[in-house]
Enzyme design. Structure first.
Site, short mmCIF file in Angstrom:
data_model
loop_
_atom_site.label_atom_id
_atom_site.label_comp_id
_atom_site.label_asym_id
_atom_site.label_seq_id
_atom_site.Cartn_x
_atom_site.Cartn_y
_atom_site.Cartn_z
N ILE A 12 1.32 4.54 8.62
CA ILE A 12 0.24 4.08 7.73
C ILE A 12 -0.58 2.99 8.42
CG2 ILE A 12 -0.30 3.15 5.45
CD1 ILE A 12 2.49 4.26 4.55
N ASP A 31 3.79 -5.40 16.52
CA ASP A 31 4.73 -4.32 16.23
C ASP A 31 5.80 -4.35 17.31
OD1 ASP A 31 5.94 -1.63 15.90
OD2 ASP A 31 4.25 -1.27 14.56
N LEU A 33 7.68 -1.74 17.89
CA LEU A 33 7.78 -0.32 18.27
C LEU A 33 9.16 0.27 17.98
CD1 LEU A 33 5.74 -0.33 21.65
CD2 LEU A 33 4.91 0.03 19.32
N PHE A 79 2.74 -4.32 7.06
CA PHE A 79 3.43 -3.02 6.98
C PHE A 79 4.85 -3.07 7.55
CE2 PHE A 79 -1.08 -1.73 7.51
CZ PHE A 79 -1.23 -0.89 6.41
N SER A 123 6.05 -0.16 -2.70
CA SER A 123 6.35 1.26 -2.84
C SER A 123 6.64 1.58 -4.30
CB SER A 123 7.59 1.57 -2.00
OG SER A 123 8.13 2.81 -2.34
N TYR A 147 17.01 -0.16 0.47
CA TYR A 147 15.60 -0.20 0.87
C TYR A 147 14.73 -0.64 -0.31
CZ TYR A 147 10.87 1.61 1.57
OH TYR A 147 9.49 1.74 1.62
N LYS A 151 12.18 -4.06 -1.08
CA LYS A 151 10.77 -4.05 -1.56
C LYS A 151 10.65 -4.92 -2.81
CE LYS A 151 8.80 -1.59 1.53
NZ LYS A 151 7.83 -2.16 2.45
N ARG A 229 5.89 15.05 -7.25
CA ARG A 229 5.49 13.76 -6.70
C ARG A 229 3.98 13.64 -6.64
NH1 ARG A 229 10.03 13.46 -7.43
NH2 ARG A 229 11.72 12.63 -6.15
N ARG A 290 19.18 16.08 -4.19
CA ARG A 290 19.47 14.96 -3.30
C ARG A 290 19.79 13.73 -4.15
NH1 ARG A 290 14.77 13.29 0.93
NH2 ARG A 290 13.72 12.75 -1.00
N GLY A 292 19.88 10.35 -5.88
CA GLY A 292 18.87 9.31 -6.06
C GLY A 292 17.47 9.84 -6.38
#
Ligand code: NAD
Ligand code: UFG
Length: 345
Positions: A12, A31, A33, A79, A123, A147, A151, A229, A290, A292
Protein backbone atom coordinates in the site's frame (compact mmCIF):
# COMPACT_ATOMS: atom_id res chain seq x y z
CA UNK A 1 4.38 19.23 1.86
CA UNK A 2 7.37 17.24 3.09
CA UNK A 3 6.02 13.81 3.97
CA UNK A 4 7.66 10.91 5.76
CA UNK A 5 6.21 7.55 4.75
CA UNK A 6 7.06 4.61 7.01
CA UNK A 7 6.77 1.24 5.28
CA UNK A 8 6.66 3.05 1.93
CA UNK A 9 8.30 0.19 0.01
CA UNK A 10 5.39 -2.13 0.86
CA UNK A 11 2.25 -2.88 -1.10
CA UNK A 12 0.00 0.00 0.00
CA UNK A 13 2.90 2.34 0.80
CA UNK A 14 4.41 2.17 -2.69
CA UNK A 15 1.05 2.93 -4.34
CA UNK A 16 0.53 5.80 -1.93
CA UNK A 17 3.97 7.20 -2.76
CA UNK A 18 2.85 7.40 -6.40
CA UNK A 19 -0.25 9.39 -5.41
CA UNK A 20 1.78 11.69 -3.12
CA UNK A 21 4.52 12.39 -5.67
CA UNK A 22 1.91 13.03 -8.37
CA UNK A 23 0.25 15.56 -6.05
CA UNK A 24 3.56 17.42 -5.81
CA UNK A 25 4.59 16.38 -2.29
CA UNK A 26 8.21 15.68 -1.35
CA UNK A 27 8.51 12.12 -0.05
CA UNK A 28 10.99 10.38 2.24
CA UNK A 29 10.46 6.66 2.82
CA UNK A 30 11.80 4.73 5.79
CA UNK A 31 11.53 0.97 5.40
CA UNK A 32 13.63 -1.95 6.67
CA UNK A 33 12.53 -4.08 3.69
CA UNK A 34 11.51 -6.94 5.99
CA UNK A 35 8.51 -7.59 3.74
CA UNK A 36 9.26 -5.63 0.60
CA UNK A 37 11.74 -4.83 -2.14
CA UNK A 38 13.55 -1.58 -2.93
CA UNK A 39 12.69 -2.24 -6.57
CA UNK A 40 9.17 -1.06 -5.78
CA UNK A 41 10.59 2.38 -4.98
CA UNK A 42 12.58 2.50 -8.20
CA UNK A 43 9.38 1.75 -10.05
CA UNK A 44 7.47 4.43 -8.13
CA UNK A 45 10.02 6.90 -9.48
CA UNK A 46 9.71 5.46 -12.98
CA UNK A 47 5.93 5.88 -12.90
CA UNK A 48 5.95 9.43 -11.55
CA UNK A 49 9.14 10.77 -13.14
CA UNK A 50 10.00 12.16 -9.70
CA UNK A 51 12.55 11.07 -7.14
CA UNK A 52 12.06 10.28 -3.47
CA UNK A 53 14.51 9.87 -0.61
CA UNK A 54 14.90 6.38 0.80
CA UNK A 55 16.24 5.61 4.26
CA UNK A 56 16.73 1.88 4.66
CA UNK A 57 16.12 1.55 8.36
CA UNK A 58 13.93 0.35 11.20
CA UNK A 59 11.41 2.65 12.86
CA UNK A 60 12.33 1.14 16.24
CA UNK A 61 15.86 2.51 15.83
CA UNK A 62 16.07 6.19 16.95
CA UNK A 63 19.13 6.85 14.77
CA UNK A 64 17.39 5.58 11.67
CA UNK A 65 14.36 7.70 12.53
CA UNK A 66 16.52 10.80 13.11
CA UNK A 67 17.97 10.24 9.66
CA UNK A 68 14.47 10.01 8.19
CA UNK A 69 13.34 13.27 9.86
CA UNK A 70 16.41 15.16 8.64
CA UNK A 71 15.57 18.06 6.35
CA UNK A 72 12.18 18.64 7.97
CA UNK A 73 8.86 16.79 7.87
CA UNK A 74 5.34 18.29 7.79
CA UNK A 75 3.40 15.06 8.27
CA UNK A 76 3.96 11.33 8.69
CA UNK A 77 2.06 8.49 7.00
CA UNK A 78 2.64 5.35 9.04
CA UNK A 79 2.33 2.02 7.19
CA UNK A 80 5.27 0.12 8.71
CA UNK A 81 3.96 -2.97 10.48
CA UNK A 82 3.90 -6.75 10.37
CA UNK A 83 0.51 -7.86 9.08
CA UNK A 84 0.13 -11.66 8.91
CA UNK A 85 -2.71 -12.74 11.20
CA UNK A 86 -1.55 -16.38 11.42
CA UNK A 87 2.07 -15.51 12.20
CA UNK A 88 0.93 -13.04 14.85
CA UNK A 89 -0.69 -15.94 16.72
CA UNK A 90 2.61 -17.89 16.63
CA UNK A 91 4.86 -14.93 17.49
CA UNK A 92 2.76 -12.34 19.34
CA UNK A 93 5.79 -10.70 20.98
CA UNK A 94 7.41 -9.98 17.62
CA UNK A 95 4.17 -8.28 16.56
CA UNK A 96 3.87 -6.28 19.81
CA UNK A 97 7.48 -5.19 19.53
CA UNK A 98 7.44 -4.24 15.85
CA UNK A 99 4.00 -2.70 15.57
CA UNK A 100 3.41 -1.16 19.00
CA UNK A 101 7.09 -0.53 19.82
CA UNK A 102 7.61 0.95 16.36
CA UNK A 103 4.65 3.29 16.73
CA UNK A 104 5.79 4.55 20.14
CA UNK A 105 9.29 5.21 18.77
CA UNK A 106 7.75 7.06 15.85
CA UNK A 107 5.59 9.28 18.08
CA UNK A 108 8.68 10.07 20.20
CA UNK A 109 10.63 11.05 17.10
CA UNK A 110 7.71 13.17 15.90
CA UNK A 111 7.65 15.03 19.21
CA UNK A 112 11.39 15.61 19.06
CA UNK A 113 11.14 16.88 15.50
CA UNK A 114 8.08 19.03 16.30
CA UNK A 115 5.86 17.14 13.83
CA UNK A 116 2.18 17.06 14.78
CA UNK A 117 0.35 15.37 11.88
CA UNK A 118 -0.02 11.63 11.55
CA UNK A 119 -1.98 9.39 9.18
CA UNK A 120 -2.15 5.84 10.51
CA UNK A 121 -2.84 2.53 8.71
CA UNK A 122 -5.50 0.86 10.77
CA UNK A 123 -7.72 -1.99 9.67
CA UNK A 124 -11.26 -3.30 9.70
CA UNK A 125 -9.78 -5.96 11.95
CA UNK A 126 -10.39 -3.55 14.89
CA UNK A 127 -14.12 -4.39 14.63
CA UNK A 128 -13.46 -8.06 15.44
CA UNK A 129 -16.69 -9.94 14.75
CA UNK A 130 -19.08 -7.01 14.15
CA UNK A 131 -22.69 -7.30 15.29
CA UNK A 132 -24.01 -5.77 12.08
CA UNK A 133 -22.79 -4.80 8.62
CA UNK A 134 -22.07 -2.44 6.97
CA UNK A 135 -20.03 -1.46 9.99
CA UNK A 136 -19.78 2.17 11.19
CA UNK A 137 -16.82 3.79 12.91
CA UNK A 138 -18.70 3.96 16.21
CA UNK A 139 -19.26 0.17 16.32
CA UNK A 140 -17.72 -1.67 19.28
CA UNK A 141 -14.01 -2.47 18.84
CA UNK A 142 -12.48 -5.82 19.62
CA UNK A 143 -9.37 -7.81 18.77
CA UNK A 144 -9.60 -11.47 17.76
CA UNK A 145 -5.87 -12.11 17.21
CA UNK A 146 -2.52 -10.51 18.21
CA UNK A 147 -2.21 -8.60 14.91
CA UNK A 148 -5.64 -7.08 15.46
CA UNK A 149 -4.69 -6.37 19.07
CA UNK A 150 -1.69 -4.32 17.89
CA UNK A 151 -3.93 -2.23 15.59
CA UNK A 152 -6.39 -1.61 18.40
CA UNK A 153 -3.67 -0.69 20.91
CA UNK A 154 -1.91 1.57 18.39
CA UNK A 155 -5.19 3.41 17.72
CA UNK A 156 -5.64 3.92 21.47
CA UNK A 157 -2.03 5.07 22.02
CA UNK A 158 -2.35 7.57 19.18
CA UNK A 159 -5.64 8.85 20.64
CA UNK A 160 -4.07 9.36 24.08
CA UNK A 161 -1.05 11.03 22.53
CA UNK A 162 -3.29 13.43 20.59
CA UNK A 163 -5.30 14.25 23.70
CA UNK A 164 -2.09 15.29 25.46
CA UNK A 165 -1.04 17.71 22.70
CA UNK A 166 -3.86 19.90 21.41
CA UNK A 167 -1.97 20.83 18.23
CA UNK A 168 -1.67 17.18 17.14
CA UNK A 169 -3.83 15.81 14.31
CA UNK A 170 -4.15 12.09 13.69
CA UNK A 171 -6.25 10.35 11.08
CA UNK A 172 -6.85 6.64 11.68
CA UNK A 173 -7.70 4.95 8.39
CA UNK A 174 -9.48 1.61 8.79
CA UNK A 175 -8.91 -0.22 5.51
CA UNK A 176 -11.23 -3.02 4.48
CA UNK A 177 -9.76 -5.33 1.79
CA UNK A 178 -7.20 -3.54 -0.41
CA UNK A 179 -6.56 -5.28 -3.76
CA UNK A 180 -5.41 -4.49 -7.31
CA UNK A 181 -2.37 -2.64 -8.53
CA UNK A 182 -1.21 0.50 -10.30
CA UNK A 183 -2.58 0.40 -13.89
CA UNK A 184 0.99 0.47 -15.30
CA UNK A 185 1.59 -3.02 -13.91
CA UNK A 186 4.95 -1.82 -12.57
CA UNK A 187 4.02 -2.11 -8.89
CA UNK A 188 1.64 -4.47 -7.13
CA UNK A 189 1.17 -6.91 -4.29
CA UNK A 190 4.07 -9.36 -3.91
CA UNK A 191 3.53 -11.54 -0.85
CA UNK A 192 6.41 -13.71 0.37
CA UNK A 193 5.65 -17.42 0.34
CA UNK A 194 2.10 -18.69 0.10
CA UNK A 195 -0.37 -15.78 0.02
CA UNK A 196 -2.73 -15.50 2.99
CA UNK A 197 -5.16 -13.27 1.14
CA UNK A 198 -7.65 -14.13 -1.56
CA UNK A 199 -6.72 -11.82 -4.47
CA UNK A 200 -2.98 -12.60 -4.61
CA UNK A 201 -3.77 -16.30 -4.27
CA UNK A 202 -6.23 -16.16 -7.17
CA UNK A 203 -3.71 -14.17 -9.26
CA UNK A 204 -0.99 -16.78 -8.61
CA UNK A 205 -3.35 -19.58 -9.64
CA UNK A 206 -4.14 -17.69 -12.87
CA UNK A 207 -0.46 -17.21 -13.68
CA UNK A 208 0.31 -20.88 -13.01
CA UNK A 209 2.28 -20.54 -9.76
CA UNK A 210 -0.38 -22.42 -7.73
CA UNK A 211 -2.55 -25.31 -8.78
CA UNK A 212 -5.89 -24.35 -7.28
CA UNK A 213 -7.57 -22.03 -4.83
CA UNK A 214 -8.91 -23.38 -1.55
CA UNK A 215 -12.17 -21.65 -0.70
CA UNK A 216 -12.53 -21.50 3.05
CA UNK A 217 -16.14 -22.52 3.56
CA UNK A 218 -19.29 -22.47 1.44
CA UNK A 219 -21.73 -22.78 4.33
CA UNK A 220 -21.80 -19.17 5.55
CA UNK A 221 -25.16 -17.39 5.77
CA UNK A 222 -24.39 -15.41 2.57
CA UNK A 223 -26.13 -15.64 -0.85
CA UNK A 224 -23.72 -18.28 -2.24
CA UNK A 225 -22.36 -19.56 1.09
CA UNK A 226 -18.85 -18.08 0.68
CA UNK A 227 -17.42 -15.17 2.69
CA UNK A 228 -18.31 -11.63 1.67
CA UNK A 229 -15.78 -8.76 1.87
CA UNK A 230 -15.51 -5.12 0.87
CA UNK A 231 -12.69 -5.12 -1.71
CA UNK A 232 -11.11 -1.76 -2.39
CA UNK A 233 -8.75 -0.75 -5.23
CA UNK A 234 -5.32 0.14 -3.87
CA UNK A 235 -5.20 3.32 -6.00
CA UNK A 236 -8.44 4.50 -4.37
CA UNK A 237 -6.81 3.75 -1.04
CA UNK A 238 -3.67 5.65 -2.08
CA UNK A 239 -5.79 8.70 -2.95
CA UNK A 240 -7.46 8.52 0.46
CA UNK A 241 -4.06 9.03 2.10
CA UNK A 242 -3.53 12.19 0.07
CA UNK A 243 -6.91 13.44 1.28
CA UNK A 244 -6.14 12.43 4.85
CA UNK A 245 -2.89 14.42 4.89
CA UNK A 246 -4.81 17.52 3.77
CA UNK A 247 -7.53 16.83 6.33
CA UNK A 248 -4.99 16.52 9.15
CA UNK A 249 -3.52 19.91 8.21
CA UNK A 250 -6.85 21.57 9.04
CA UNK A 251 -8.31 19.34 11.78
CA UNK A 252 -6.44 18.85 15.07
CA UNK A 253 -7.62 15.89 17.16
CA UNK A 254 -7.93 12.21 16.37
CA UNK A 255 -10.55 10.76 14.02
CA UNK A 256 -11.13 7.31 12.54
CA UNK A 257 -12.49 6.64 9.04
CA UNK A 258 -13.58 3.47 7.29
CA UNK A 259 -12.13 3.04 3.81
CA UNK A 260 -14.16 0.69 1.66
CA UNK A 261 -16.67 0.84 -1.18
CA UNK A 262 -19.63 -0.16 0.98
CA UNK A 263 -20.36 -3.03 -1.45
CA UNK A 264 -19.52 -6.65 -0.63
CA UNK A 265 -18.48 -9.46 -2.98
CA UNK A 266 -18.36 -13.15 -2.18
CA UNK A 267 -15.31 -15.32 -2.81
CA UNK A 268 -17.09 -16.94 -5.76
CA UNK A 269 -18.06 -13.56 -7.21
CA UNK A 270 -14.46 -12.39 -7.01
CA UNK A 271 -13.22 -15.60 -8.64
CA UNK A 272 -15.71 -15.13 -11.47
CA UNK A 273 -14.71 -11.48 -11.98
CA UNK A 274 -11.04 -12.52 -12.06
CA UNK A 275 -11.72 -15.23 -14.64
CA UNK A 276 -13.42 -12.62 -16.82
CA UNK A 277 -10.60 -10.09 -16.42
CA UNK A 278 -7.80 -12.58 -17.05
CA UNK A 279 -9.41 -15.01 -19.46
CA UNK A 280 -7.91 -17.77 -17.28
CA UNK A 281 -9.85 -20.49 -15.47
CA UNK A 282 -9.40 -20.49 -11.67
CA UNK A 283 -9.70 -24.09 -10.45
CA UNK A 284 -10.83 -24.27 -6.84
CA UNK A 285 -11.85 -26.71 -4.14
CA UNK A 286 -14.12 -26.07 -1.20
CA UNK A 287 -12.32 -26.46 2.09
CA UNK A 288 -13.37 -25.98 5.72
CA UNK A 289 -13.87 -22.53 7.23
CA UNK A 290 -10.69 -20.68 8.24
CA UNK A 291 -10.48 -20.01 11.99
CA UNK A 292 -11.37 -16.42 12.87
CA UNK A 293 -13.13 -15.59 9.56
CA UNK A 294 -16.47 -13.80 9.64
CA UNK A 295 -19.30 -14.41 7.15
CA UNK A 296 -19.55 -10.83 5.95
CA UNK A 297 -17.59 -7.63 6.55
CA UNK A 298 -18.40 -4.45 4.68
CA UNK A 299 -17.76 -0.78 5.40
CA UNK A 300 -20.11 2.11 5.91
CA UNK A 301 -17.87 4.69 4.16
CA UNK A 302 -20.19 7.72 4.59
CA UNK A 303 -17.90 9.48 7.07
CA UNK A 304 -14.89 9.35 4.72
CA UNK A 305 -17.15 10.39 1.83
CA UNK A 306 -18.37 13.45 3.75
CA UNK A 307 -15.34 14.57 5.76
CA UNK A 308 -12.37 13.46 3.66
CA UNK A 309 -14.34 14.08 0.45
CA UNK A 310 -13.18 10.66 -0.69
CA UNK A 311 -15.18 8.06 -2.64
CA UNK A 312 -13.90 4.76 -4.03
CA UNK A 313 -14.24 4.88 -7.82
CA UNK A 314 -12.91 1.53 -9.07
CA UNK A 315 -15.23 -1.47 -9.31
CA UNK A 316 -14.42 -5.15 -8.87
CA UNK A 317 -13.68 -5.53 -12.60
CA UNK A 318 -11.01 -2.81 -12.53
CA UNK A 319 -9.57 -4.35 -9.33
CA UNK A 320 -9.24 -7.75 -11.01
CA UNK A 321 -7.98 -6.34 -14.33
CA UNK A 322 -5.22 -4.35 -12.58
CA UNK A 323 -4.27 -7.25 -10.28
CA UNK A 324 -3.96 -9.48 -13.37
CA UNK A 325 -2.01 -6.85 -15.34
CA UNK A 326 0.57 -6.73 -12.50
CA UNK A 327 0.70 -10.51 -11.97
CA UNK A 328 0.96 -11.38 -15.67
CA UNK A 329 3.73 -8.81 -16.25
CA UNK A 330 5.59 -9.89 -13.06
CA UNK A 331 4.80 -13.59 -12.63
CA UNK A 332 7.37 -13.91 -9.84
CA UNK A 333 6.82 -10.48 -8.34
CA UNK A 334 9.85 -8.28 -7.72
CA UNK A 335 13.18 -10.05 -7.86
CA UNK A 336 14.80 -9.26 -4.54
CA UNK A 337 18.47 -9.00 -5.42
CA UNK A 338 18.65 -5.42 -6.68
CA UNK A 339 19.54 -2.45 -4.53
CA UNK A 340 18.13 1.06 -4.60
CA UNK A 341 20.52 3.66 -5.97
CA UNK A 342 19.83 6.54 -3.60
CA UNK A 343 20.24 5.01 -0.15
CA UNK A 344 20.84 7.70 2.41
CA UNK A 345 22.38 5.20 4.83
P1 NAD B 1 3.47 -4.56 3.52
O1 NAD B 1 4.06 -5.63 4.37
O2 NAD B 1 3.52 -4.71 2.05
O3 NAD B 1 4.10 -3.15 3.91
C1 NAD B 1 4.57 -2.86 5.21
C2 NAD B 1 5.98 -2.29 5.04
O4 NAD B 1 6.51 -1.94 6.33
C3 NAD B 1 6.96 -3.28 4.42
O5 NAD B 1 7.63 -2.65 3.35
C4 NAD B 1 7.93 -3.64 5.56
O6 NAD B 1 9.22 -3.93 5.07
C5 NAD B 1 7.86 -2.37 6.39
N1 NAD B 1 8.17 -2.54 7.82
C6 NAD B 1 7.60 -3.40 8.70
N2 NAD B 1 8.14 -3.23 9.92
C7 NAD B 1 9.04 -2.23 9.83
C8 NAD B 1 9.90 -1.58 10.75
N3 NAD B 1 9.96 -1.95 12.03
N4 NAD B 1 10.67 -0.56 10.30
C9 NAD B 1 10.64 -0.17 9.00
N5 NAD B 1 9.85 -0.76 8.09
C10 NAD B 1 9.06 -1.78 8.49
O7 NAD B 1 1.94 -4.38 3.98
P2 NAD B 1 0.77 -3.52 3.33
O8 NAD B 1 -0.26 -4.45 2.84
O9 NAD B 1 1.33 -2.50 2.42
O10 NAD B 1 0.19 -2.84 4.64
C11 NAD B 1 0.56 -1.53 5.03
C12 NAD B 1 -0.16 -1.20 6.33
O11 NAD B 1 -1.57 -1.32 6.13
C13 NAD B 1 0.19 -2.11 7.50
O12 NAD B 1 0.23 -1.33 8.67
C14 NAD B 1 -0.98 -3.07 7.54
O13 NAD B 1 -1.17 -3.59 8.83
C15 NAD B 1 -2.12 -2.17 7.12
N6 NAD B 1 -3.27 -2.89 6.56
C16 NAD B 1 -3.09 -3.71 5.47
C17 NAD B 1 -4.19 -4.40 4.95
C18 NAD B 1 -4.02 -5.31 3.76
O14 NAD B 1 -4.92 -6.11 3.50
N7 NAD B 1 -2.93 -5.24 3.00
C19 NAD B 1 -5.46 -4.26 5.53
C20 NAD B 1 -5.59 -3.40 6.62
C21 NAD B 1 -4.50 -2.72 7.13
N1 UFG C 1 -10.23 -16.84 1.28
C1 UFG C 1 -10.32 -18.07 0.67
N2 UFG C 1 -9.15 -18.66 0.27
C2 UFG C 1 -7.93 -18.10 0.41
C3 UFG C 1 -7.85 -16.83 1.04
C4 UFG C 1 -9.03 -16.23 1.47
O1 UFG C 1 -11.40 -18.62 0.52
O2 UFG C 1 -6.92 -18.69 0.02
C5 UFG C 1 -11.48 -16.16 1.70
C6 UFG C 1 -11.56 -15.87 3.18
O3 UFG C 1 -12.09 -16.97 3.88
C7 UFG C 1 -12.46 -14.63 3.20
C8 UFG C 1 -12.11 -13.92 1.89
O4 UFG C 1 -11.51 -14.90 1.06
O5 UFG C 1 -13.81 -15.01 3.14
C9 UFG C 1 -11.12 -12.77 2.08
O6 UFG C 1 -9.98 -13.25 2.79
P1 UFG C 1 -8.62 -12.41 2.89
O7 UFG C 1 -7.64 -13.24 3.63
O8 UFG C 1 -8.24 -11.89 1.55
O9 UFG C 1 -9.05 -11.13 3.73
P2 UFG C 1 -9.63 -11.04 5.23
O10 UFG C 1 -10.90 -10.28 5.13
O11 UFG C 1 -9.66 -12.33 5.90
O12 UFG C 1 -8.46 -10.22 5.95
C10 UFG C 1 -8.16 -8.88 5.62
C11 UFG C 1 -6.67 -8.58 5.93
C12 UFG C 1 -6.39 -8.71 7.40
C13 UFG C 1 -7.34 -7.86 8.17
C14 UFG C 1 -8.76 -8.20 7.81
C15 UFG C 1 -9.70 -7.27 8.52
O13 UFG C 1 -5.84 -9.47 5.23
O14 UFG C 1 -5.08 -8.24 7.66
O15 UFG C 1 -8.95 -8.04 6.40
O16 UFG C 1 -10.74 -6.89 7.80
F1 UFG C 1 -7.16 -8.07 9.50
Amino acid sequence: MKLLVTGGAGYIGSHTCVALLEAGHDVTVIDNLCNSSAIALQRVQEITGRSLRFVEGDIRNPEHLADAFEGGVDAVIHFAALKAVGKSCEQPLAYFDNNIGGTIALMQAMEQAGVSRLVFSSSATVYGQPEKVPVREDAPLNATNPYGRTKLVMEQLIQDWCASRPETAAVLLRYFNPVGAHPSGLIGEDPRGEPDNLMPYVAQVAVGRRERLRIYGDDYPTPDGTGVRDYLHVMDLARAHRKAVDYAAAHPGCEAFNLGTGRGYSVLELVQAFEQASGKPIPYEISTRRAGDVAELTAEPALANAKLRWVATHDIHAMCADAWNWQSKNPNGYSRDMSFNTYSR
